[in-house]
Design an enzyme around this catalytic site. Structure first.
Site, PDB file in Angstrom:
ATOM      1  N   SER A 144       0.816  -1.223   0.000  1.00  0.00           N
ATOM      2  CA  SER A 144       0.000   0.000   0.000  1.00  0.00           C
ATOM      3  C   SER A 144       0.845   1.265   0.000  1.00  0.00           C
ATOM      4  O   SER A 144       0.314   2.356  -0.208  1.00  0.00           O
ATOM      5  CB  SER A 144      -0.929   0.005   1.224  1.00  0.00           C
ATOM      6  OG  SER A 144      -0.159  -0.053   2.412  1.00  0.00           O
ATOM      7  N   GLY A 191       5.281   3.001  -0.050  1.00  0.00           N
ATOM      8  CA  GLY A 191       6.735   2.800  -0.054  1.00  0.00           C
ATOM      9  C   GLY A 191       7.246   1.855  -1.125  1.00  0.00           C
ATOM     10  O   GLY A 191       6.772   1.845  -2.264  1.00  0.00           O
ATOM     11  N   TYR A 226      13.455  -4.401  15.864  1.00  0.00           N
ATOM     12  CA  TYR A 226      13.317  -4.498  14.400  1.00  0.00           C
ATOM     13  C   TYR A 226      14.358  -5.460  13.821  1.00  0.00           C
ATOM     14  O   TYR A 226      14.031  -6.357  13.044  1.00  0.00           O
ATOM     15  CB  TYR A 226      13.472  -3.097  13.822  1.00  0.00           C
ATOM     16  CG  TYR A 226      13.489  -2.997  12.319  1.00  0.00           C
ATOM     17  CD1 TYR A 226      12.330  -3.241  11.581  1.00  0.00           C
ATOM     18  CD2 TYR A 226      14.646  -2.623  11.629  1.00  0.00           C
ATOM     19  CE1 TYR A 226      12.342  -3.124  10.194  1.00  0.00           C
ATOM     20  CE2 TYR A 226      14.653  -2.503  10.252  1.00  0.00           C
ATOM     21  CZ  TYR A 226      13.505  -2.750   9.532  1.00  0.00           C
ATOM     22  OH  TYR A 226      13.519  -2.635   8.168  1.00  0.00           O
TER      23      TYR A 226
HETATM   24  N1  LIG Z   1      12.583   2.422   4.367  1.00  0.00           N
HETATM   25  C1  LIG Z   1      13.768   1.942   4.728  1.00  0.00           C
HETATM   26  O1  LIG Z   1      14.709   2.706   4.990  1.00  0.00           O
HETATM   27  C2  LIG Z   1      13.997   0.451   4.791  1.00  0.00           C
HETATM   28  C3  LIG Z   1      15.313   0.017   5.003  1.00  0.00           C
HETATM   29  C4  LIG Z   1      15.552  -1.345   5.068  1.00  0.00           C
HETATM   30  C5  LIG Z   1      14.510  -2.242   4.912  1.00  0.00           C
HETATM   31  N2  LIG Z   1      13.226  -1.790   4.703  1.00  0.00           N
HETATM   32  C6  LIG Z   1      12.165  -2.784   4.570  1.00  0.00           C
HETATM   33  O2  LIG Z   1      11.467  -2.564   3.359  1.00  0.00           O
HETATM   34  C7  LIG Z   1      10.117  -3.015   3.501  1.00  0.00           C
HETATM   35  C8  LIG Z   1       9.156  -1.945   3.014  1.00  0.00           C
HETATM   36  O3  LIG Z   1       9.219  -0.835   3.895  1.00  0.00           O
HETATM   37  P1  LIG Z   1       8.922   0.669   3.436  1.00  0.00           P
HETATM   38  O4  LIG Z   1      10.111   1.455   3.764  1.00  0.00           O
HETATM   39  O5  LIG Z   1       8.360   0.678   2.055  1.00  0.00           O
HETATM   40  O6  LIG Z   1       7.823   1.091   4.529  1.00  0.00           O
HETATM   41  P2  LIG Z   1       6.292   1.498   4.479  1.00  0.00           P
HETATM   42  O7  LIG Z   1       6.016   2.456   3.368  1.00  0.00           O
HETATM   43  O8  LIG Z   1       5.954   1.884   5.864  1.00  0.00           O
HETATM   44  O9  LIG Z   1       5.573   0.121   4.103  1.00  0.00           O
HETATM   45  C9  LIG Z   1       5.246  -0.856   5.048  1.00  0.00           C
HETATM   46  C10 LIG Z   1       4.136  -1.688   4.456  1.00  0.00           C
HETATM   47  O10 LIG Z   1       3.784  -2.734   5.378  1.00  0.00           O
HETATM   48  C11 LIG Z   1       2.380  -2.775   5.495  1.00  0.00           C
HETATM   49  N3  LIG Z   1       2.004  -3.315   6.797  1.00  0.00           N
HETATM   50  C12 LIG Z   1       2.443  -2.892   8.012  1.00  0.00           C
HETATM   51  N4  LIG Z   1       1.821  -3.572   8.989  1.00  0.00           N
HETATM   52  C13 LIG Z   1       0.975  -4.439   8.380  1.00  0.00           C
HETATM   53  C14 LIG Z   1       0.047  -5.413   8.863  1.00  0.00           C
HETATM   54  N5  LIG Z   1      -0.147  -5.617  10.176  1.00  0.00           N
HETATM   55  N6  LIG Z   1      -0.658  -6.143   7.965  1.00  0.00           N
HETATM   56  C15 LIG Z   1      -0.487  -5.931   6.629  1.00  0.00           C
HETATM   57  N7  LIG Z   1       0.368  -5.031   6.118  1.00  0.00           N
HETATM   58  C16 LIG Z   1       1.092  -4.291   6.987  1.00  0.00           C
HETATM   59  C17 LIG Z   1       1.951  -1.306   5.325  1.00  0.00           C
HETATM   60  O11 LIG Z   1       0.615  -1.220   4.885  1.00  0.00           O
HETATM   61  P3  LIG Z   1      -0.657  -0.834   5.781  1.00  0.00           P
HETATM   62  O12 LIG Z   1      -0.235   0.243   6.734  1.00  0.00           O
HETATM   63  O13 LIG Z   1      -1.647  -0.380   4.747  1.00  0.00           O
HETATM   64  O14 LIG Z   1      -1.056  -2.101   6.437  1.00  0.00           O
HETATM   65  C18 LIG Z   1       2.875  -0.869   4.199  1.00  0.00           C
HETATM   66  O15 LIG Z   1       2.320  -1.229   2.948  1.00  0.00           O
HETATM   67  C19 LIG Z   1       9.951  -3.388   4.977  1.00  0.00           C
HETATM   68  O16 LIG Z   1      10.078  -4.781   5.130  1.00  0.00           O
HETATM   69  C20 LIG Z   1      11.108  -2.684   5.645  1.00  0.00           C
HETATM   70  O17 LIG Z   1      11.497  -3.303   6.844  1.00  0.00           O
HETATM   71  C21 LIG Z   1      12.957  -0.463   4.633  1.00  0.00           C
END
Ligand SMILES: NC(=O)c1ccc[n+]([C@@H]2O[C@H](COP(=O)([O-])OP(=O)(O)OC[C@H]3O[C@@H](n4cnc5c(N)ncnc54)[C@H](OP(=O)(O)O)[C@@H]3O)[C@@H](O)[C@H]2O)c1
Length: 269
Positions: A17, A19, A159
């Site tokens: 949804s 990122g 985390y």
């Molecule tokens: N951003 C960074 O710097 C970074 C760095 C390293 C790794 N990552 C990893 O990359 C991945 C994507 O993260 P992002 O940065 O794109 O963050 P984000 O925009 O916050 O995306 C997180 C996603 O997870 C979903 N989500 C969270 N809780 C949920 C639940 N209980 N049930 C179903 N869906 C859920 C959220 O959707 P809803 O809120 O609509 O449920 C959202 O679509 C993650 O695994 C993160 O750990 C990110």
């Protein structure tokens, strides 16, 4: 047909949804995959589906809280019933918490809520698909992880522990089922500019990867099915952590402290 490639594949993608996940959904669909998009926020999922369909792609959406075990089982059953072949699952949904361990001594729930979505939900959904993958003789499991499991950054213990657990599960999957065509990729993202990283105000001043580019790493994982997608610096860090963990932690501690101090100064000015 080779197990690799994106065109014509059916890919389940959690955290679609916003990122990285939302961008990955569009990029996979642009390359001909049918994408099954999971997250809690239905309007945001609907928006991603509309964009994909506007460019001729195919997307299905499933608005569900994956930490609700009954809802997770129900969506897995729905996916299996609606899609005769599922080629890959990308476990990308997650939450992050930045808090010093010393300030979390009465907050065991921080560890429970990160592990609930980042590890347990991903494992639950993946386990439901494994019999289908084995029956098909192929299936791929991608897990979104972080550079910080390669060289641990302070203040993210809940985390990082959940992500390390997920990585360990992914490695076991390939070790046990790789011979039957079921494999996994661990994606070690650096910092990426998304809602998740924006939650930490001092990171506003940090240079970060764009989410479109990070999504390309997921496309690569689905397309080529490597064991790992990572920066070379992350791999070097992993080697250093395995060979000399004490020295590496001792050397990186002041580096991370200075980084936080500099970012705080830049955010204030
Ligand atoms: N951003 C960074 O710097 C970074 C760095 C390293 C790794 N990552 C990893 O990359 C991945 C994507 O993260 P992002 O940065 O794109 O963050 P984000 O925009 O916050 O995306 C997180 C996603 O997870 C979903 N989500 C969270 N809780 C949920 C639940 N209980 N049930 C179903 N869906 C859920 C959220 O959707 P809803 O809120 O609509 O449920 C959202 O679509 C993650 O695994 C993160 O750990 C990110």
């Amino acid at each position: 047909m080779s197990a690799k490639g994106v065109d014509g594949r059916t890919v389940v993608l959690t955290g679609a949804s916003s990122g990285i996940g939302a961008h990955a959904a569009r990029q996979l669909a642009d390359r001909g995959a049918t994408v099954c998009l999971i997250a809690r926020r239905e309007d945001e999922l609907e928006q991603v589906r509309t964009e994909i369909e506007a460019t001729g792609g195919t997307a299905h959406i499933y608005a569900v809280d994956l930490t609700d075990t009954a809802a997770c089982d129900a969506v897995a059953a729905e996916l299996l019933a609606e899609h005769p072949v599922i080629d890959a699952i990308v476990n990308n949904a997650a939450r992050s918490i930045r808090r010093p361990i010393a300030q979390a001594t009465d907050r065991a729930h921080d560890y429970e809520r990160t592990i609930a979505i980042n590890y347990l939900a991903a494992v639950r959904l993946t386990l439901a698909l494994v019999p289908r993958f084995v029956e098909q003789g192929q299936g791929h499991v991608v897990v979104s992880s972080t550079l910080s499991t390669q060289v641990p950054i302070p203040l993210f213990s809940a985390y990082l522990a959940s992500k390390s657990a997920l990585e360990s599960f992914a490695r076991s999957l390939t070790a046990e089922l790789g011979g039957q065509g079921v494999t996994s990729t661990i994606v070690h993202f650096p910092m990426v500019r998304t809602e998740m990283s924006s939650a930490t105000s001092i990171y506003a001043a940090m240079p970060m990867m764009a989410p479109e580019r990070a999504a390309g790493w997921i496309v690569k994982a689905v397309d080529r099915r490597p064991a790992r997608v990572s920066r070379l610096g992350g791999i070097a860090g992993e080697i250093a952590m395995s060979a000399v963990p004490g020295v590496t932690t001792w050397l990186t501690r002041p580096f991370f402290r200075r980084m936080d101090e500099q970012l705080s100064r830049r955010t204030r000015s």
